[in-house]
Design a protein around this motif. Structure first.
Motif, PDB file in Angstrom:
ATOM      1  N   ALA A   1      77.138  62.072  82.040  1.00 12.98           N
ATOM      2  CA  ALA A   1      75.868  62.142  81.176  1.00 12.98           C
ATOM      3  C   ALA A   1      75.876  63.818  81.569  1.00 12.98           C
ATOM      4  O   ALA A   1      76.245  64.508  82.938  1.00 12.98           O
ATOM      5  N   PRO A   2      75.412  64.500  80.557  1.00 15.01           N
ATOM      6  CA  PRO A   2      74.916  66.102  80.644  1.00 15.01           C
ATOM      7  C   PRO A   2      72.963  66.533  81.811  1.00 15.01           C
ATOM      8  O   PRO A   2      71.839  66.019  81.618  1.00 15.01           O
ATOM      9  N   HIS A   3      73.949  66.539  82.779  1.00 15.47           N
ATOM     10  CA  HIS A   3      72.438  66.544  83.481  1.00 15.47           C
ATOM     11  C   HIS A   3      72.102  67.718  84.132  1.00 15.47           C
ATOM     12  O   HIS A   3      71.597  67.784  84.608  1.00 15.47           O
TER      13      HIS A   3
ATOM     14  N   ASP B   1      77.730  71.603  93.108  1.00 18.02           N
ATOM     15  CA  ASP B   1      78.858  71.794  92.111  1.00 18.02           C
ATOM     16  C   ASP B   1      78.949  70.863  90.816  1.00 18.02           C
ATOM     17  O   ASP B   1      78.213  69.897  90.875  1.00 18.02           O
ATOM     18  N   VAL B   2      78.942  71.457  89.821  1.00 15.40           N
ATOM     19  CA  VAL B   2      78.965  70.954  88.917  1.00 15.40           C
ATOM     20  C   VAL B   2      79.567  69.263  88.057  1.00 15.40           C
ATOM     21  O   VAL B   2      79.144  68.300  87.814  1.00 15.40           O
ATOM     22  N   ALA B   3      81.192  69.377  89.051  1.00 14.57           N
ATOM     23  CA  ALA B   3      82.046  68.023  89.012  1.00 14.57           C
ATOM     24  C   ALA B   3      81.107  67.455  89.738  1.00 14.57           C
ATOM     25  O   ALA B   3      81.244  65.720  89.345  1.00 14.57           O
ATOM     26  N   ASP B   4      80.718  67.751  91.592  1.00 21.28           N
ATOM     27  CA  ASP B   4      80.018  66.924  91.878  1.00 21.28           C
ATOM     28  C   ASP B   4      78.893  65.664  91.302  1.00 21.28           C
ATOM     29  O   ASP B   4      78.586  64.852  91.626  1.00 21.28           O
ATOM     30  N   LEU B   5      78.340  66.560  91.172  1.00 22.47           N
ATOM     31  CA  LEU B   5      76.702  65.790  90.414  1.00 22.47           C
ATOM     32  C   LEU B   5      77.263  65.064  89.092  1.00 22.47           C
ATOM     33  O   LEU B   5      77.216  64.242  88.542  1.00 22.47           O
TER      34      LEU B   5
ATOM     35  N   MET C   1      78.148  62.079  89.987  1.00 20.68           N
ATOM     36  CA  MET C   1      76.861  61.279  90.211  1.00 20.68           C
ATOM     37  C   MET C   1      75.852  59.636  89.545  1.00 20.68           C
ATOM     38  O   MET C   1      75.338  59.535  89.586  1.00 20.68           O
ATOM     39  N   VAL C   2      76.268  60.857  87.883  1.00 14.23           N
ATOM     40  CA  VAL C   2      75.919  60.300  86.990  1.00 14.23           C
ATOM     41  C   VAL C   2      76.555  59.099  86.229  1.00 14.23           C
ATOM     42  O   VAL C   2      78.284  59.824  85.766  1.00 14.23           O
ATOM     43  N   PRO C   3      76.239  58.272  85.139  1.00  7.96           N
ATOM     44  CA  PRO C   3      77.144  57.701  84.212  1.00  7.96           C
ATOM     45  C   PRO C   3      78.068  58.294  83.329  1.00  7.96           C
ATOM     46  O   PRO C   3      76.889  59.029  82.628  1.00  7.96           O
TER      47      PRO C   3
ATOM     48  N   TRP D   1      68.619  62.007  86.225  1.00 11.95           N
ATOM     49  CA  TRP D   1      69.271  63.920  85.606  1.00 11.95           C
ATOM     50  C   TRP D   1      68.505  64.861  84.844  1.00 11.95           C
ATOM     51  O   TRP D   1      68.405  63.933  83.336  1.00 11.95           O
ATOM     52  N   GLY D   2      68.701  65.151  83.980  1.00  9.08           N
ATOM     53  CA  GLY D   2      68.617  66.271  83.356  1.00  9.08           C
ATOM     54  C   GLY D   2      67.590  66.872  83.576  1.00  9.08           C
ATOM     55  O   GLY D   2      66.255  66.687  84.635  1.00  9.08           O
TER      56      GLY D   2
END
Length: 248
Positions: A72-74, A60-64, A67-69, A19-20
């Protein structure tokens, strides 16, 4: 969450998720990396030149964030990838036989943040590659890729079964193996000489194992103030790489 295709599942087959922007864009740009799927906001995906065969999920941002621990700043992008193909130590040493780029050898450094940060420094100072053990080292992961800020895709990473045997092979290739430890009587500058350098660093807190120290040509320390007991291993690696790069 909408997509060209089906709803995303959890990572399959042990594939890591990155991510990121830096990690995802670097993975897409690496011809050796297979990207299986990408999720992102419409704005983030619109900025990318994606191959038409790559499955894309608009999220959307909430979905993403789910998906990350730990949210995290995706930065609006998540990708599922295959791990890179294994690199052999002999191939790496052969590749660098005609230059003086340093090697970085990590003895049981297990924190992915530290390994990623060391990769970023290795990229910045054009190191030949990083060598770790096959077992006592982190796997490719989103945390490591994020910390490496794209360097995971550009810095060769060799995993070996036996670190002592690898250090012997590194010496045979003409490298001067310098182990960093605060107990050393001399500084890194005093230990370097004119040979190609392999910097050896030990685990967070515990340092190098005795057998690893025994397979170094010299032990050296960084000349830090007595006000500080030690440096984080990634900071020590960055300083050591800089010192090797600018030596006279």
């Amino acid at each position: 969450m909408t997509r060209r295709g089906h709803r995303p599942s959890q990572p399959s087959g042990g594939r890591p998720r990155f991510w990121g922007r830096h990690a995802v864009i670097a993975a897409l740009a690496n011809p050796e990396r297979v990207v299986r799927k990408i999720w992102g906001t419409r704005e983030a995906l619109a900025a990318l030149d994606l191959p038409p065969v790559l499955p894309v999920v608009y999220a959307d941002v909430a979905d993403l964030g789910r998906m990350v621990p730990n949210d995290a700043p995706h930065q609006g992008l998540v990708a599922e990838v295959d791990p890179l193909e294994e690199i052999w130590l002999g191939d790496l040493l052969e590749r660098g036989k005609d230059d003086r780029r340093p090697l970085v050898v990590l003895d049981q450094v297990t924190d992915p943040h530290n390994v990623g940060a060391i990769m970023r420094s290795a990229a910045a100072f054009d190191a030949l590659g990083i060598i770790t053990q096959d077992r006592h080292a982190p796997p490719e992961s989103g945390v490591l890729a994020r910390s490496a800020s794209g360097a995971l895709e550009t810095v060769p990473w060799v995993r070996v079964v036996n670190l002592a045997r690898a250090l012997d092979e590194i010496a045979e290739a003409g490298f001067w193996r310098i182990g960093l430890t605060g107990r050393a009587p001399q500084t890194l500058a005093q230990a370097m000489g004119e040979a190609r350098i392999a910097i050896v660093l030990g685990a967070e807190g515990e340092g190098m194992r005795q057998n690893t120290e025994a397979h170094c040509d010299q032990l050296a320390k960084l000349p830090i103030s007595p006000k500080v007991e030690s440096l984080n291993v990634s900071n020590a690696a960055a300083i050591a790489l800089y010192a090797v790069t600018v030596r006279g």
